[in-house]
Write an enzyme that holds these catalytic residues in place. Structure first.
Site, PDB file in Angstrom:
ATOM      1  N   HIS A 142     -39.762  68.367   1.619  1.00 51.10           N
ATOM      2  CA  HIS A 142     -39.152  69.152   0.540  1.00 51.10           C
ATOM      3  C   HIS A 142     -40.130  70.206   0.038  1.00 51.10           C
ATOM      4  O   HIS A 142     -41.252  69.903  -0.320  1.00 51.10           O
ATOM      5  CB  HIS A 142     -38.711  68.234  -0.604  1.00 51.10           C
ATOM      6  N   TYR A 195     -33.753  67.282 -11.117  1.00 53.78           N
ATOM      7  CA  TYR A 195     -34.135  66.608 -12.364  1.00 53.78           C
ATOM      8  C   TYR A 195     -33.338  67.284 -13.484  1.00 53.78           C
ATOM      9  O   TYR A 195     -33.538  68.477 -13.743  1.00 53.78           O
ATOM     10  CB  TYR A 195     -35.636  66.782 -12.629  1.00 53.78           C
ATOM     11  N   PRO A 224     -41.415  56.722 -14.137  1.00 52.21           N
ATOM     12  CA  PRO A 224     -41.129  57.226 -12.788  1.00 52.21           C
ATOM     13  C   PRO A 224     -40.912  58.742 -12.687  1.00 52.21           C
ATOM     14  O   PRO A 224     -41.014  59.290 -11.592  1.00 52.21           O
ATOM     15  CB  PRO A 224     -39.861  56.472 -12.379  1.00 52.21           C
ATOM     16  N   LYS A 249     -44.985  59.395  -9.381  1.00 53.90           N
ATOM     17  CA  LYS A 249     -46.424  59.244  -9.155  1.00 53.90           C
ATOM     18  C   LYS A 249     -46.873  57.809  -8.857  1.00 53.90           C
ATOM     19  O   LYS A 249     -47.984  57.588  -8.363  1.00 53.90           O
ATOM     20  CB  LYS A 249     -47.206  59.752 -10.381  1.00 53.90           C
ATOM     21  N   TYR A 253     -47.001  68.025  -9.168  1.00 53.64           N
ATOM     22  CA  TYR A 253     -45.913  67.323  -8.484  1.00 53.64           C
ATOM     23  C   TYR A 253     -46.284  67.022  -7.028  1.00 53.64           C
ATOM     24  O   TYR A 253     -46.051  65.923  -6.535  1.00 53.64           O
ATOM     25  CB  TYR A 253     -44.619  68.144  -8.551  1.00 53.64           C
TER      26      TYR A 253
HETATM   27  P1  FAD Z   1     -45.942  46.401  -6.267  1.00 53.71           P
HETATM   28  O1  FAD Z   1     -45.072  47.236  -5.414  1.00 53.71           O
HETATM   29  O2  FAD Z   1     -45.392  45.891  -7.547  1.00 53.71           O
HETATM   30  O3  FAD Z   1     -46.411  45.176  -5.374  1.00 53.71           O
HETATM   31  C1  FAD Z   1     -47.047  44.044  -5.928  1.00 53.71           C
HETATM   32  C2  FAD Z   1     -46.832  42.861  -5.014  1.00 53.71           C
HETATM   33  O4  FAD Z   1     -47.573  41.744  -5.520  1.00 53.71           O
HETATM   34  C3  FAD Z   1     -45.372  42.417  -4.975  1.00 53.71           C
HETATM   35  O5  FAD Z   1     -44.949  42.256  -3.645  1.00 53.71           O
HETATM   36  C4  FAD Z   1     -45.363  41.094  -5.752  1.00 53.71           C
HETATM   37  O6  FAD Z   1     -44.387  40.195  -5.265  1.00 53.71           O
HETATM   38  C5  FAD Z   1     -46.774  40.596  -5.497  1.00 53.71           C
HETATM   39  N1  FAD Z   1     -47.250  39.678  -6.528  1.00 53.71           N
HETATM   40  C6  FAD Z   1     -47.038  39.745  -7.862  1.00 53.71           C
HETATM   41  N2  FAD Z   1     -47.634  38.723  -8.496  1.00 53.71           N
HETATM   42  C7  FAD Z   1     -48.235  37.989  -7.540  1.00 53.71           C
HETATM   43  C8  FAD Z   1     -49.010  36.800  -7.568  1.00 53.71           C
HETATM   44  N3  FAD Z   1     -49.267  36.167  -8.724  1.00 53.71           N
HETATM   45  N4  FAD Z   1     -49.457  36.306  -6.395  1.00 53.71           N
HETATM   46  C9  FAD Z   1     -49.197  36.956  -5.231  1.00 53.71           C
HETATM   47  N5  FAD Z   1     -48.481  38.082  -5.148  1.00 53.71           N
HETATM   48  C10 FAD Z   1     -47.995  38.590  -6.282  1.00 53.71           C
HETATM   49  N6  FAD Z   1     -42.479  54.936  -8.494  1.00 53.71           N
HETATM   50  C11 FAD Z   1     -42.114  56.129  -8.121  1.00 53.71           C
HETATM   51  O7  FAD Z   1     -42.994  56.935  -7.756  1.00 53.71           O
HETATM   52  N7  FAD Z   1     -40.781  56.463  -8.127  1.00 53.71           N
HETATM   53  C12 FAD Z   1     -39.796  55.557  -8.482  1.00 53.71           C
HETATM   54  O8  FAD Z   1     -38.613  55.848  -8.465  1.00 53.71           O
HETATM   55  C13 FAD Z   1     -40.153  54.298  -8.887  1.00 53.71           C
HETATM   56  N8  FAD Z   1     -39.233  53.376  -9.270  1.00 53.71           N
HETATM   57  C14 FAD Z   1     -39.640  52.133  -9.661  1.00 53.71           C
HETATM   58  C15 FAD Z   1     -38.722  51.168 -10.065  1.00 53.71           C
HETATM   59  C16 FAD Z   1     -39.134  49.898 -10.495  1.00 53.71           C
HETATM   60  C17 FAD Z   1     -38.120  48.851 -10.920  1.00 53.71           C
HETATM   61  C18 FAD Z   1     -40.520  49.595 -10.520  1.00 53.71           C
HETATM   62  C19 FAD Z   1     -40.990  48.233 -10.999  1.00 53.71           C
HETATM   63  C20 FAD Z   1     -41.432  50.555 -10.108  1.00 53.71           C
HETATM   64  C21 FAD Z   1     -41.012  51.822  -9.679  1.00 53.71           C
HETATM   65  N9  FAD Z   1     -41.927  52.805  -9.241  1.00 53.71           N
HETATM   66  C22 FAD Z   1     -41.537  54.028  -8.868  1.00 53.71           C
HETATM   67  C23 FAD Z   1     -43.307  52.566  -9.153  1.00 53.71           C
HETATM   68  C24 FAD Z   1     -43.737  52.211  -7.731  1.00 53.71           C
HETATM   69  O9  FAD Z   1     -42.721  51.521  -7.080  1.00 53.71           O
HETATM   70  C25 FAD Z   1     -44.972  51.393  -7.873  1.00 53.71           C
HETATM   71  O10 FAD Z   1     -45.957  52.227  -8.464  1.00 53.71           O
HETATM   72  C26 FAD Z   1     -45.488  50.804  -6.567  1.00 53.71           C
HETATM   73  O11 FAD Z   1     -44.619  49.821  -6.104  1.00 53.71           O
HETATM   74  C27 FAD Z   1     -46.861  50.213  -6.792  1.00 53.71           C
HETATM   75  O12 FAD Z   1     -47.236  49.489  -5.670  1.00 53.71           O
HETATM   76  P2  FAD Z   1     -48.156  48.226  -5.826  1.00 53.71           P
HETATM   77  O13 FAD Z   1     -48.390  47.762  -4.413  1.00 53.71           O
HETATM   78  O14 FAD Z   1     -49.291  48.533  -6.699  1.00 53.71           O
HETATM   79  O15 FAD Z   1     -47.294  47.147  -6.630  1.00 53.71           O
HETATM   80  C1  DHB Z   2     -37.246  59.081  -6.814  1.00 51.15           C
HETATM   81  C2  DHB Z   2     -37.841  58.464  -7.870  1.00 51.15           C
HETATM   82  C3  DHB Z   2     -38.547  59.212  -8.785  1.00 51.15           C
HETATM   83  O1  DHB Z   2     -39.144  58.625  -9.819  1.00 51.15           O
HETATM   84  C4  DHB Z   2     -38.657  60.574  -8.663  1.00 51.15           C
HETATM   85  O2  DHB Z   2     -39.336  61.278  -9.596  1.00 51.15           O
HETATM   86  C5  DHB Z   2     -38.070  61.196  -7.594  1.00 51.15           C
HETATM   87  C6  DHB Z   2     -37.373  60.431  -6.666  1.00 51.15           C
HETATM   88  C7  DHB Z   2     -36.490  58.282  -5.843  1.00 51.15           C
HETATM   89  O3  DHB Z   2     -36.407  57.058  -5.990  1.00 51.15           O
HETATM   90  O4  DHB Z   2     -35.951  58.857  -4.906  1.00 51.15           O
END
Ligand code: FAD
Ligand code: DHB
Length: 390
Positions: free
Chosen positions: A73, A201, A293, A297, A385
């Protein structure tokens, strides 16, 4: 007792990417994940990857599908006052673009590569406890009805916001910075073509809306909802109606509706702990910080943390120098705070706040108006961005 060099808690994108980088560098690691692989893959989250994140995935050989199927994009649209305003990200960021490719797919690619290389991920490993994190750390957990002990040199806490790693650090050793927003995002995934070629957005009196996608035949949409709303309280029809109300007419007419594959509410929060290290434990990704979100980021920050931590670990095992590990927290936090500011700003500019009043609404519109007229403002948006440099 099992032994490894780096014990990684959590098999989300942060844990899997760190494991892939370490594996490639010949540094032994074991991932301990509370849930099943299927459950990790069922969570629909981020969709936009910065160049730095894509480069890391390429470096570990996990970008074949991303390079084939990811959507490049070059711009985004802002919608307000009934009209669309395109921001040319590429033009305003010195030629950079973003890649639209779902977090689920990133996770799947990393999982598959890991199992093909025979590197160990222990799924459904529950009740993890971190011991002696000051030095000579261990992780214990329950697996298949038995207690397992994993000794290691370092622990990477990649277990997300609700994980055990951050909670294992004495409260007196951490500073917490937090802002909760009085709303959430209701997301809906559907196998229908997206409303446009780029992300939209939208700021509207009724609240924020976002048109995103996963492919030319799969759409991801979000609408701002009350923090207390549950996905079950929203029928698909109610979602589509509310979404279209918040979009300019020309866009609403392009929305193809269909049955949802997934629907969920995410709370919006800004959160940072400092430092991101305690002894031999390093926090990475959502375990150490959360951004709202807006601006996409979260996943990209998890990747940049992993990059800095990996460089520190590689230096340690290669040169027996702790320089990189000692610098990890400060380096990662500098980038985290930039993304915190940007995500907060984008959230504040586009959402409806209960207490903003008409004055606040006018300020939002003035800000958006300025943003779409000023090259300087568009450059500031674009360079954040597409992602600040690692
Ligand atoms: P996570 O993806 O949370 O992974 C953590 C892992 O650790 C999980 O698999 C969990 O099961 C495991 N875990 C937890 N506790 C334990 C434990 N005690 N023992 C062992 N394992 C454990 N970001 C965006 O940029 N755009 C979005 O649209 C967006 N939407 C989101 C929607 C939701 C509902 C959430 C919660 C987050 C969203 N985010 C979004 C943020 C993005 O998904 C996260 O920043 C990203 O997943 C971070 O990755 P991570 O590996 O740090 O954590
Ligand atoms: C998506 C999520 C976001 O937070 C964003 O800023 C743009 C796209 C997505 O899930 O596609």
């Amino acid at each position: 007792m099992m032994r490894t060099q780096v014990a990684i808690v959590g098999a989300g994108p942060a844990g899997l990417l760190l494991g892939a980088l370490l594996g490639q560098a010949g540094i032994d690691n074991v991932i301990v994940e509370r849930s099943s692989a299927a459950h990790v893959l069922s969570r629909i989250r981020a969709g936009v990857l910065e160049r730095g994140t894509v480069d890391l995935l390429r470096r570990v050989g996990c970008a074949v599908r991303l390079d084939a199927e990811g959507l490049i994009h070059e711009g985004i649209d802002l919608a307000f006052d009934g009209a669309l305003h395109r921001i040319d990200l590429k033009h305003h960021s010195g030629g950079r673009t973003v890649t639209v490719y779902g977090q689920t797919e990133v996770t799947r690619d990393l999982m598959e590569a890991r199992s093909a290389l025979g590197q160990q991920t222990l799924y459904e490993a529950t009740d993890a406890v971190l011991h002696d994190i000051g030095e000579k750390p261990r992780v214990t957990f329950q697996k298949d009805g038995r207690e397992v002990e994993l000794a290691c040199d370092f622990i990477a806490g990649c277990d997300g916001f609700h994980g055990v790693s951050r909670q294992s650090i004495p409260a007196s050793a951490l500073r917490q910075f937090e802002r909760a927003y009085p709303f959430g995002w209701l997301g809906l995934l559907a196998d229908v073509p997206p409303a446009g070629d780029e992300l939209i957005y939208a700021r509207h009196e009724r609240g924020f809306a976002l048109c995103s996608m996963r492919s030319s035949s799969r759409s991801r949409y979000y609408v701002q909802v009350d923090a207390s709303d549950r996905a079950e309280g929203w029928s698909d029809d109610a979602f589509w109606d509310e979404l279209r109300r918040r979009l300019p007419e020309s866009v609403a007419g392009q929305v193809t509706t269909g049955p949802s594959i997934e629907k969920s509410v995410a709370a919006l929060r800004s959160f940072v702990v400092e430092p991101l290290r305690h002894g031999a434990l390093f926090l990475c990704g959502d375990a150490g910080h959360i951004v709202p979100p807006t601006g996409a980021k979260g996943l990209n920050l998890a990747a940049s943390d992993v990059h800095y931590l990996f460089e520190g670990l590689r230096e340690f095992y290669g040169e027996r120098s702790t320089g990189g590990l000692d610098a990890y927290s400060a380096k990662a936090l500098a980038r985290v705070w930039n993304a915190e500011r940007f995500s907060w700003w984008m959230t504040s500019t586009l959402h409806r706040f209960p207490d903003q009043g008409e004055f606040g609404q006018r300020l939002q519109l003035a800000e958006l108006d300025y943003l779409t007229q000023s090259d300087a403002a568009m450059s500031a948006l674009a360079e954040n961005y597409v992602g600040l440099p690692l």
